[in-house]
Each structure stands twice: as structure tokens, then as C-alpha cells.
Design an enzyme around this catalytic site. Structure first.
Site, mmCIF file in Angstrom:
data_model
loop_
_atom_site.group_PDB
_atom_site.id
_atom_site.type_symbol
_atom_site.label_atom_id
_atom_site.label_comp_id
_atom_site.label_asym_id
_atom_site.label_seq_id
_atom_site.Cartn_x
_atom_site.Cartn_y
_atom_site.Cartn_z
ATOM 1 N N ASN A 11 0.870 -1.176 0.000
ATOM 2 C CA ASN A 11 0.000 0.000 0.000
ATOM 3 C C ASN A 11 0.906 1.225 0.000
ATOM 4 O O ASN A 11 1.494 1.563 1.031
ATOM 5 C CB ASN A 11 -0.902 -0.026 1.243
ATOM 6 C CG ASN A 11 -1.751 1.236 1.353
ATOM 7 O OD1 ASN A 11 -1.796 2.045 0.424
ATOM 8 N ND2 ASN A 11 -2.402 1.409 2.489
ATOM 9 N N TRP A 12 1.017 1.849 -1.146
ATOM 10 C CA TRP A 12 1.944 2.984 -1.273
ATOM 11 C C TRP A 12 1.374 4.285 -0.718
ATOM 12 O O TRP A 12 2.065 5.289 -0.691
ATOM 13 C CB TRP A 12 2.355 3.166 -2.731
ATOM 14 C CG TRP A 12 3.331 2.135 -3.201
ATOM 15 C CD1 TRP A 12 3.991 1.215 -2.435
ATOM 16 C CD2 TRP A 12 3.778 1.915 -4.552
ATOM 17 N NE1 TRP A 12 4.826 0.446 -3.215
ATOM 18 C CE2 TRP A 12 4.706 0.848 -4.516
ATOM 19 C CE3 TRP A 12 3.477 2.506 -5.783
ATOM 20 C CZ2 TRP A 12 5.347 0.382 -5.667
ATOM 21 C CZ3 TRP A 12 4.107 2.040 -6.930
ATOM 22 C CH2 TRP A 12 5.030 0.988 -6.870
ATOM 23 N N LYS A 13 0.115 4.277 -0.319
ATOM 24 C CA LYS A 13 -0.501 5.489 0.245
ATOM 25 C C LYS A 13 -0.223 6.684 -0.686
ATOM 26 O O LYS A 13 -0.290 6.533 -1.894
ATOM 27 C CB LYS A 13 0.004 5.701 1.677
ATOM 28 C CG LYS A 13 -0.191 4.431 2.536
ATOM 29 C CD LYS A 13 0.075 4.620 3.991
ATOM 30 C CE LYS A 13 -0.191 3.311 4.726
ATOM 31 N NZ LYS A 13 -0.064 3.407 6.159
ATOM 32 N N HIS A 97 -9.575 1.310 5.054
ATOM 33 C CA HIS A 97 -8.253 1.470 5.674
ATOM 34 C C HIS A 97 -8.369 2.411 6.874
ATOM 35 O O HIS A 97 -9.177 3.344 6.859
ATOM 36 C CB HIS A 97 -7.257 2.020 4.643
ATOM 37 C CG HIS A 97 -5.856 1.978 5.167
ATOM 38 N ND1 HIS A 97 -5.351 2.971 5.972
ATOM 39 C CD2 HIS A 97 -4.877 1.053 5.032
ATOM 40 C CE1 HIS A 97 -4.103 2.645 6.308
ATOM 41 N NE2 HIS A 97 -3.795 1.494 5.752
ATOM 42 N N GLU A 99 -6.698 4.832 7.782
ATOM 43 C CA GLU A 99 -6.565 6.264 7.453
ATOM 44 C C GLU A 99 -7.858 6.798 6.833
ATOM 45 O O GLU A 99 -8.222 7.950 7.050
ATOM 46 C CB GLU A 99 -5.343 6.464 6.541
ATOM 47 C CG GLU A 99 -4.059 6.307 7.361
ATOM 48 C CD GLU A 99 -2.919 5.622 6.641
ATOM 49 O OE1 GLU A 99 -2.906 5.596 5.393
ATOM 50 O OE2 GLU A 99 -2.031 5.089 7.347
ATOM 51 N N GLU A 169 -5.424 -4.545 10.722
ATOM 52 C CA GLU A 169 -4.395 -3.528 10.910
ATOM 53 C C GLU A 169 -4.676 -2.768 12.210
ATOM 54 O O GLU A 169 -5.468 -1.814 12.211
ATOM 55 C CB GLU A 169 -4.391 -2.543 9.735
ATOM 56 C CG GLU A 169 -4.032 -3.170 8.406
ATOM 57 C CD GLU A 169 -3.443 -2.148 7.437
ATOM 58 O OE1 GLU A 169 -2.362 -2.406 6.901
ATOM 59 O OE2 GLU A 169 -4.051 -1.083 7.237
ATOM 60 N N GLY A 175 2.519 2.575 10.851
ATOM 61 C CA GLY A 175 3.480 3.673 10.680
ATOM 62 C C GLY A 175 4.179 4.087 11.964
ATOM 63 O O GLY A 175 4.798 5.142 12.036
ATOM 64 N N SER A 215 3.444 -1.868 10.478
ATOM 65 C CA SER A 215 4.894 -1.953 10.704
ATOM 66 C C SER A 215 5.482 -3.328 10.357
ATOM 67 O O SER A 215 6.351 -3.843 11.061
ATOM 68 C CB SER A 215 5.248 -1.545 12.136
ATOM 69 O OG SER A 215 4.874 -0.189 12.346
ATOM 70 N N GLY A 236 2.931 -0.976 4.356
ATOM 71 C CA GLY A 236 3.015 0.441 4.018
ATOM 72 C C GLY A 236 4.467 0.832 3.787
ATOM 73 O O GLY A 236 5.042 0.569 2.732
ATOM 74 N N GLY A 237 5.080 1.445 4.791
ATOM 75 C CA GLY A 237 6.438 2.016 4.664
ATOM 76 C C GLY A 237 7.455 1.090 4.015
ATOM 77 O O GLY A 237 8.195 1.512 3.117
HETATM 78 P P1 13P Z 1 3.054 0.613 7.760
HETATM 79 O O1 13P Z 1 3.566 -0.689 7.191
HETATM 80 O O2 13P Z 1 3.814 1.793 7.264
HETATM 81 O O3 13P Z 1 2.934 0.554 9.257
HETATM 82 O O4 13P Z 1 1.569 0.813 7.191
HETATM 83 C C1 13P Z 1 0.661 -0.218 7.332
HETATM 84 C C2 13P Z 1 -0.524 0.080 6.496
HETATM 85 O O5 13P Z 1 -1.302 0.952 6.816
HETATM 86 C C3 13P Z 1 -0.720 -0.711 5.281
HETATM 87 O O6 13P Z 1 -1.988 -0.503 4.756
#
Ligand code: 13P
Length: 252
Positions: A11-13, A97, A99, A169, A175, A215, A236-237
Site C-alpha cells: 500500500n503505497w498510500k 483502511h 486512514e 491492521e 506507521g 509496521s 506500508g512504509g
Molecule cells: P506501515 O507498514 O507503514 O505501518 O503501514 C501499514 C498500512 O497501513 C498498510 O496498509
């Protein structure tokens, strides 16, 4: 137990310009080739979807959108529809998600409409659930996750529910560098499977893929993936760099 194909999703956000996204796809394909024992899904930002779709044509990767609107078209400024995502060959769509829920105020009923709409377009929803830290500390993790699940899946047939990818999640792990321990994650994944069993039946519960996000890193992916009810990762990251995402795709 039913065989569940592991799914590793990036997920590149709100990261990566088009050129960076395309270079990433070429480099990842070079590194991991065409795995057949796991699915690799990439969710770029909307502006990069078409270019990433073209760059993926000769790979085994699958394309996801990070969100969409349940209506086909209309006066919905800032939204994107399933018809538009079909044009770029999206196969998956991330919905609910944390967010979207907590930064943009999406509620269970809206997410339910999106999950149902995903099936109208033939998309596989990656349906996210997870508790905030204060709810975990109050001992309300199962209550929160159970409610999100029940509301988001309402109205689906058993067959559709089996095709959903549920992403657990925990909000406090996203994050923050604070991963759930494999035991904490496994406990909630097992609970989600139990909910599936009571909402649908044991066969559906054994088929549904439940992935973990929060994470995920190269150094914790193997122990997380070793848990019996963890069927994949939503990253994510650590999905933004080819080297770290490659190691996650190649979990052992
Ligand atoms: P991180 O891996 O950066 O914690 O993000 C998780 C995420 O929200 C994937 O959708």
C-alpha cells in the site's frame, strides 16, 4: 484446512510519482520474477495506476486501488468509480483502511456499500479492520473488530465473503514501528476466523484470507507469516523500497 494462497500487498498510500512507480515495478519483477506460491499486489496512488498497470503487463503482479466510490458515476468531486478502475485493469481495492476511517471519517455503513460495490465490478476487496490503542487498552479489541467485520460484510453471500481479503491492521501499529507481536496478531486473526464461522460457516472461515498490516518489516515478516491464521501482509512504509519489499515478498 483449506489451502490459502498467501497474499503480499504494497500500500503505497500518498507516495511515488509515476516515473518512480514504473521503475519500482521493473526492479521488483527483476528481483522476484513470477512467484506462483504467493500473490503480490501493488496499490499505487491513483495518478500512477494506468502507468503501473502497463508496466505490470508482463509480470505476475496484480493491481489494487487504495479506495473507490460505490456509485458508477455522478457529481462526487474528488472521487473515483469502479468503472474508471476497471479501465486500468484493477483487480483489488483496499477498503476501510484506518486512514480512511480515522483521518477522513469513513464509517462502517459507507465501507459496507463499497465492499458490496466491489463485487459488482469483479474486484476483490481488501477490507481493513483494526482497533485504536485506547480500545486495546480497555480490552475492547474483539468488540471493535467484531463490529467492523459484521457491518462491513453485511449482505454478502457466503461465496462473496469467502473471496474478501480481510486485513487486520491495529491502528496503533500503523506507521509507528510498533508491530503487533506474532501472538497478538494471531489471536485477532483467529478471532476474525471465528467471526466468519458464525456469520457464514466453517468452510467459508477456512477459505477467507486474513492478512496482517502494521509496521511489517523484513525482520518480522517470517515470524508473523509462521502463525496459522496469518495469510499475508499489507505493507506500508517497507513497501516503498524494492529491497525491503522484495524480502517481505520472499518471506520464509
Ligand atoms: P506501515 O507498514 O507503514 O505501518 O503501514 C501499514 C498500512 O497501513 C498498510 O496498509
Amino acid at each position: 484446512m483449506a489451502d490459502r494462497l498467501p497474499l503480499i500487498a504494497a500500500n503505497w498510500k500518498m507516495f511515488k510519482r509515476i516515473d518512480e512507480a514504473v521503475v519500482f515495478i521493473g526492479a521488483l519483477h527483476h528481483e522476484v520474477g513470477r512467484p506462483t506460491d504467493r500473490e503480490v499486489v501493488i496499490a499505487p496512488p491513483f495518478t500512477a495506476l494506468a502507468a503501473v498497470s502497463a508496466a505490470m503487463r508482463d509480470t505476475a503482479f496484480k493491481l489494487a486501488a487504495q479506495n473507490f466510490h460505490y456509485e458508477e458515476k455522478g457529481a462526487f468531486t474528488g472521487e473515483i468509480s469502479g468503472v474508471m478502475l476497471k479501465e486500468v485493469d484493477c483487480e483489488y481495492v483496499i477498503l476501510g483502511h484506518s486512514e480512511r476511517r480515522h483521518v477522513f471519517g469513513e464509517e462502517d455503513e459507507l465501507i459496507r456499500k463499497k465492499v458490496a460495490a466491489a463485487f459488482r465490478y469483479g474486484f476483490t476487496p481488501i477490507f481493513c479492520v483494526g482497533e485504536k490503542l485506547e480500545k486495546r487498552e480497555e480490552g475492547k479489541t474483539f468488540e471493535v473488530v467484531g463490529k467492523q467485520l459484521k457491518q462491513g460484510l453485511e449482505g454478502l453471500s457466503a461465496e462473496q465473503a469467502a473471496q474478501v481479503v480481510v486485513a487486520y491492521e491495529p491502528v496503533w501499529a500503523i506507521g509507528t514501528g510498533k508491530t503487533a507481536t506474532p501472538e497478538q496478531a494471531q489471536e485477532v486473526h483467529a478471532f476474525i476466523r471465528e467471526c466468519y464461522s458464525s456469520l457464514f460457516d466453517i468452510g467459508v472461515a477456512n477459505r477467507v484470507r486474513i492478512v496482517y498490516g502494521g509496521s511489517v518489516k523484513p525482520d518480522n515478516v517470517d515470524t508473523l507469516m509462521a502463525q496459522p491464521d496469518i495469510d499475508g501482509m499489507l505493507v506500508g512504509g517497507a513497501s516503498l523500497e524494492v529491497a525491503s519489499f522484495k524480502r517481505i515478498v520472499q518471506f520464509q
